[in-house]
Structures are given as C-alpha cells and as structure tokens.
Scaffold this motif. Structure first.
Motif, mmCIF file in Angstrom:
data_model
loop_
_atom_site.group_PDB
_atom_site.id
_atom_site.type_symbol
_atom_site.label_atom_id
_atom_site.label_comp_id
_atom_site.label_asym_id
_atom_site.label_seq_id
_atom_site.Cartn_x
_atom_site.Cartn_y
_atom_site.Cartn_z
ATOM 1 N N ARG A 140 49.567 52.573 46.643
ATOM 2 C CA ARG A 140 50.380 53.115 47.738
ATOM 3 C C ARG A 140 49.475 53.686 48.822
ATOM 4 N N ASN A 141 50.090 54.188 49.871
ATOM 5 C CA ASN A 141 49.329 54.740 50.996
ATOM 6 C C ASN A 141 48.349 55.816 50.530
ATOM 7 N N GLY A 142 47.147 55.771 51.053
ATOM 8 C CA GLY A 142 46.166 56.799 50.768
ATOM 9 C C GLY A 142 45.452 56.630 49.446
ATOM 10 N N GLN A 143 45.711 55.529 48.731
ATOM 11 C CA GLN A 143 45.073 55.354 47.434
ATOM 12 C C GLN A 143 43.934 54.350 47.513
ATOM 13 N N ALA A 144 42.945 54.571 46.648
ATOM 14 C CA ALA A 144 41.805 53.659 46.595
ATOM 15 C C ALA A 144 41.664 53.118 45.186
ATOM 16 N N LEU A 145 41.229 51.884 45.091
ATOM 17 C CA LEU A 145 41.056 51.247 43.787
ATOM 18 C C LEU A 145 39.695 50.580 43.759
ATOM 19 N N GLN A 146 38.905 50.926 42.729
ATOM 20 C CA GLN A 146 37.601 50.274 42.601
ATOM 21 C C GLN A 146 37.661 49.230 41.498
ATOM 22 N N ILE A 147 37.135 48.062 41.779
ATOM 23 C CA ILE A 147 37.049 47.014 40.764
ATOM 24 C C ILE A 147 35.605 46.943 40.327
ATOM 25 N N SER A 148 35.354 47.233 39.057
ATOM 26 C CA SER A 148 33.974 47.165 38.606
ATOM 27 C C SER A 148 33.849 46.118 37.511
ATOM 28 N N GLY A 149 32.625 45.784 37.194
ATOM 29 C CA GLY A 149 32.380 44.746 36.192
ATOM 30 C C GLY A 149 31.053 44.080 36.466
ATOM 31 N N GLU A 150 30.578 43.341 35.459
ATOM 32 C CA GLU A 150 29.280 42.689 35.614
ATOM 33 C C GLU A 150 29.378 41.513 36.578
ATOM 34 N N ASN A 151 28.217 40.932 36.879
ATOM 35 C CA ASN A 151 28.222 39.720 37.704
ATOM 36 C C ASN A 151 29.011 38.629 37.003
ATOM 37 N N GLY A 152 29.830 37.927 37.749
ATOM 38 C CA GLY A 152 30.564 36.810 37.160
ATOM 39 C C GLY A 152 31.774 37.231 36.361
ATOM 40 N N LYS A 183 40.930 55.193 41.561
ATOM 41 C CA LYS A 183 41.268 54.536 40.292
ATOM 42 C C LYS A 183 40.294 53.385 40.066
ATOM 43 N N THR A 184 40.033 53.050 38.833
ATOM 44 C CA THR A 184 39.075 51.983 38.549
ATOM 45 C C THR A 184 39.673 50.946 37.607
ATOM 46 N N ILE A 185 39.428 49.687 37.921
ATOM 47 C CA ILE A 185 39.726 48.599 36.994
ATOM 48 C C ILE A 185 38.399 47.999 36.590
ATOM 49 N N THR A 186 38.145 47.880 35.306
ATOM 50 C CA THR A 186 36.894 47.271 34.865
ATOM 51 C C THR A 186 37.179 45.910 34.257
ATOM 52 N N LEU A 187 36.530 44.895 34.802
ATOM 53 C CA LEU A 187 36.680 43.541 34.268
ATOM 54 C C LEU A 187 35.566 43.291 33.266
ATOM 55 N N LEU A 188 35.922 42.806 32.084
ATOM 56 C CA LEU A 188 34.934 42.612 31.035
ATOM 57 C C LEU A 188 34.516 41.160 30.957
#
Lengths: 211, 221
Positions: free
Chosen positions: A32-44, A201-206
């Motif tokens: 929603r407005n004013g929110q940030a989301l970080q997507i983290s994870g290794e290369n690929g 907020k963070t989403i981590t891709l494995l």
C-alpha cells in the motif's frame, strides 16, 4: 514532491518457471501507499524475474499481478501511468544528453529538469552526451528520470550498483522522500540500504537445489 | 508523446552520420556502378533501370533494418519505451517514421540523380519517384515487424531478417518495377500505383500493432 492517491499493488500466487527450473512458487503479497518491499536472494534466485513480472515485462507461469484490483496485463496504460521501472540496464540513450534523455521519457519542462539535475549534482553535465558519463553518473541520470516521472510505484532492480557513497545517499534520501510522500517501492539490492525510520518488508528467494 | 519520440530519435540518428549515410552510400554505389559495367547501350540501360534501382533500394534498407530496435534493446531503453502509458503502437510508429525520414527519404531524394545514369526518360523518372514514395514506407514498416520479431536473437538477426522479410516484399518489388517499366512503354501506370498505395495503407494500418505485440514478446526472454 507530489502526493499520491490511495492505491494497492497485489501479487496473487505468482509462480515463475524458467527452463524447467522453478524460481518461486505461490508468492503473494500486498503493498500500500508508503510501504517498501525488499527482494533479497542469491544471484540467479529470480529477483530480476520477479521485478520484471511486477512491471508486466514478463508473464508469470501462474498467478497474476493486480493494481487497484485489476490485472495489470489487461489495463497496461493506467498501471504504467503510475509506474517507474529501473532494470539492470539504465535505459539511457548514449547518444543523447542527460537533459534530452529526461525529456524523451517524461513530460517535465526544462526548468524542472534543470532543478532535478542540479539536485543530483549533474548540472555541469546537462549538455554532455551520456556516452561520456561514467556508469555511476548514468545511474544518476536514471534517478533523475525516476524523480521527473513522478509516478507512485517504483520498481528498482539493484539501484545501488556503480554508485559512490554520495550517490548512494542521494538514492536513499530520494527513496525516503518518495515513501513519505505516499509512494511505494519494491527493490532488490545486495548492498545495505538504510531507509532509517521506514520499515521495510523483505521477501527472500531461495536457491533450491534441482534434486 | 508521438512527436517527442519522433524528435529525439531523429536527433539521435542524425548525430551518428555513419548510421544513415551507410545505406545511402551503398545505394549510390550500386546504381552508379551498374551503368559503368554494362556499357552505353541505351535500350538495355533503360530496360534494367527500374529493377536495379529498386533492388538497390531494397538491399540498402536491409542494411539498416536489423539495427532498428537492437540498440534500444541492448541499452534498456526498449523496456522504458514498453512501460510508457502512451499506446505502444503510437510510439512504435514514431520510431518507424524516424527510420523512414533518415534512411529512406535521402535515398528518394538521390534517386532522380541515379536515374540519369540509366538515361531514364523524365516521365518515367516521376513514376520511379512515386513508386519509391509509396514503396519505401512499406519496407520500413514490414522491416520493423521482422526487426521486432528478431530483436532478442543476438548475432543471428542479420541472417534471419532478410529471409523473413524478402518474400513479403516481392509483391512490392514486382508492382513498383512494373509501374516504371510500363511508363517506359508509354502504358498507363495507375493500376500498379493503386496496388502499391493499397499495400502502403495496409502496412500503415497493421504494422504498428504487430510490431508492438512482437516487441512485448521479444523482451520476455
């Protein structure tokens, strides 16, 4: 800084397969407005693919992305009126100057462009061809375009690459201001990004083994 | 947004003279070398003129077409173009127009001069100009479709694009050269010109949408 109208960006059980390999499955979130989301994870691990799906450049294998509850692939123009995307490639034309690059993709007038370039310490390079600028300076031109477009949603793929300390601080403060004005940011980065007061907020891709 | 895109892409192409001069030089070389190699037989020269000039124009555009969306694809500005709220077909039309103005228009301007080498009669020269005016937009538009389809293929686009494009352009070639040939025999040419114009309208009508669609698929890889 403009203020943005209330809107939501929803990812609904997204899956992405590339070459028989599953990058992610059943991924859902809402922003929603004013929110940030970080997507983290290794290369690929699929960070760029996720950002490209959110920009509508890539069709997800399953699921869909909704902007204000309507699918983005069905109504691109109203979504793109609110979206700025910065990928791996800055999208800067080497044969044009920063000023020309900014006027190619935004509606901003000359005065506004000059003001933003000054803010980003690029005022002396306004009339220099971008092919003569360094990689970091080109990223700054990309930031100038982002600020001039004044769109609510920012999708940033590794925004901090090739930047010096001052450049990184410019990005961080711009992102903070954008969030305080009610914008949304989804970004991926390997560096530490300090947005101080704002909760990210963070989403981590494995990277799962194929076996 | 249409004029903005057209203006800056024109500026960009004109800043790199190599890009738009190269096809023009190729065209001039081919049409000036043919009469030298063939000799001074006037009847023969007049007979081959439409074919040689049109084939040279077609091959000259094949030199530049594979590059149409390539540099945009490589530096990421194609993504930025696809993410504009303005209808993509309109922006694509602006890019094609920029290509036509910089790559085809100089060729049309120089064509009457090349007709001199072949001792083409004046009224046939006018017909040649008309066929080029109607035909070259078709080259740019259909070429744009093929350039968009092959945008994500790395080195292979240069080979694949002519293979895909040439069959589509054969009718244009037949009717364009047919018109010039008929004018040399003092026959009416309106039929051929009308068909060329119909092709041009068809290309302007459908190509921008097809190109937009092909580009969206092209960036998915």
């Amino acid at each position: 800084m403009p203020t943005f109208s209330t809107s939501t960006l929803t990812a609904q059980s997204l899956s992405c397969w590339r070459d028989e390999r599953c990058l992610f499955e059943n991924l859902s979130f809402e922003l929603r407005n004013g929110q940030a989301l970080q997507i983290s994870g290794e290369n690929g691990s699929g960070k760029s693919s996720l950002l490209r799906i959110l920009a509508g450049l890539l069709t997800p294998t399953e699921g869909e992305v909704l902007f204000n509850e309507s699918a983005i692939l069905e109504d691109r123009s109203s979504y793109y009126a609110q979206l700025s995307y910065l990928g791996h490639l800055p999208g800067i034309k080497a044969g044009l100057t920063p000023i020309e690059n900014c006027s190619l993709t935004t509606q901003a007038d000359k005065k506004h462009i000059a003001a933003i370039l000054k803010e980003l310490k690029l005022q002396e390079y306004g009339d220099v061809l971008c092919q003569q600028l360094s990689a970091g300076q080109q990223r700054r031109v990309a930031l100038a375009r982002l600020l001039l477009q004044q769109r609510a949603i920012w999708l940033l793929d590794e925004p901090l690459t090739a930047l010096d300390v001052a450049g990184r601080e410019l990005w961080q403060s711009s992102m903070q201001q954008h969030l305080q004005a009610g914008g949304m940011i989804i970004f991926s980065t390997h560096q530490t990004l300090d947005l101080s007061t704002i909760e990210v907020k963070t989403i981590t891709l494995l990277n799962e083994s194929p076996f | 947004m249409f004029y903005r895109t057209l203006y800056y892409h024109l500026k960009l192409i004109l800043r790199t003279p190599g890009e738009w001069l190269n096809p023009l030089l190729f065209f001039v070389m081919v049409v000036s070398l043919f009469p030298i190699a063939i000799g001074t037989d006037k009847n023969l020269l007049v007979a081959i003129a439409p074919g040689v000039i049109w084939v040279a124009a077609l091959l000259a555009s094949l030199l530049s077409l594979p590059q149409l969306f390539r540099s945009d694809y490589l530096d990421g500005s194609l993504e930025q173009l696809l993410l504009q709220p303005t209808a993509l077909s309109l922006l694509v039309a602006a890019k094609i127009a920029a290509h036509w103005f910089t790559h085809q228009l100089p060729l049309i301007i120089i064509a009457p001069l090349s007709a001199l080498f072949f001792q083409l009669p004046a009224h046939s020269c006018w017909v040649l100009l008309l066929t080029l005016l109607l035909g070259t937009p078709i080259l740019s538009l259909f070429g744009g479709i093929m350039a968009a389809l092959t945008v994500s293929l790395r080195g292979n686009a240069n080979i694949l694009l002519p293979l895909l494009l040439l069959p589509l352009l054969v009718p244009v070639l037949i009717f364009a050269t047919g018109a010039v040939f008929a004018s040399e025999q003092h026959l009416p040419v309106s039929g051929e010109l009308a068909i060329l114009a119909a092709f041009a309208v068809l290309a302007i009508g459908i190509a921008p949408w097809v190109i937009a669609f092909a580009l969206r698929i092209g960036v998915e890889t």
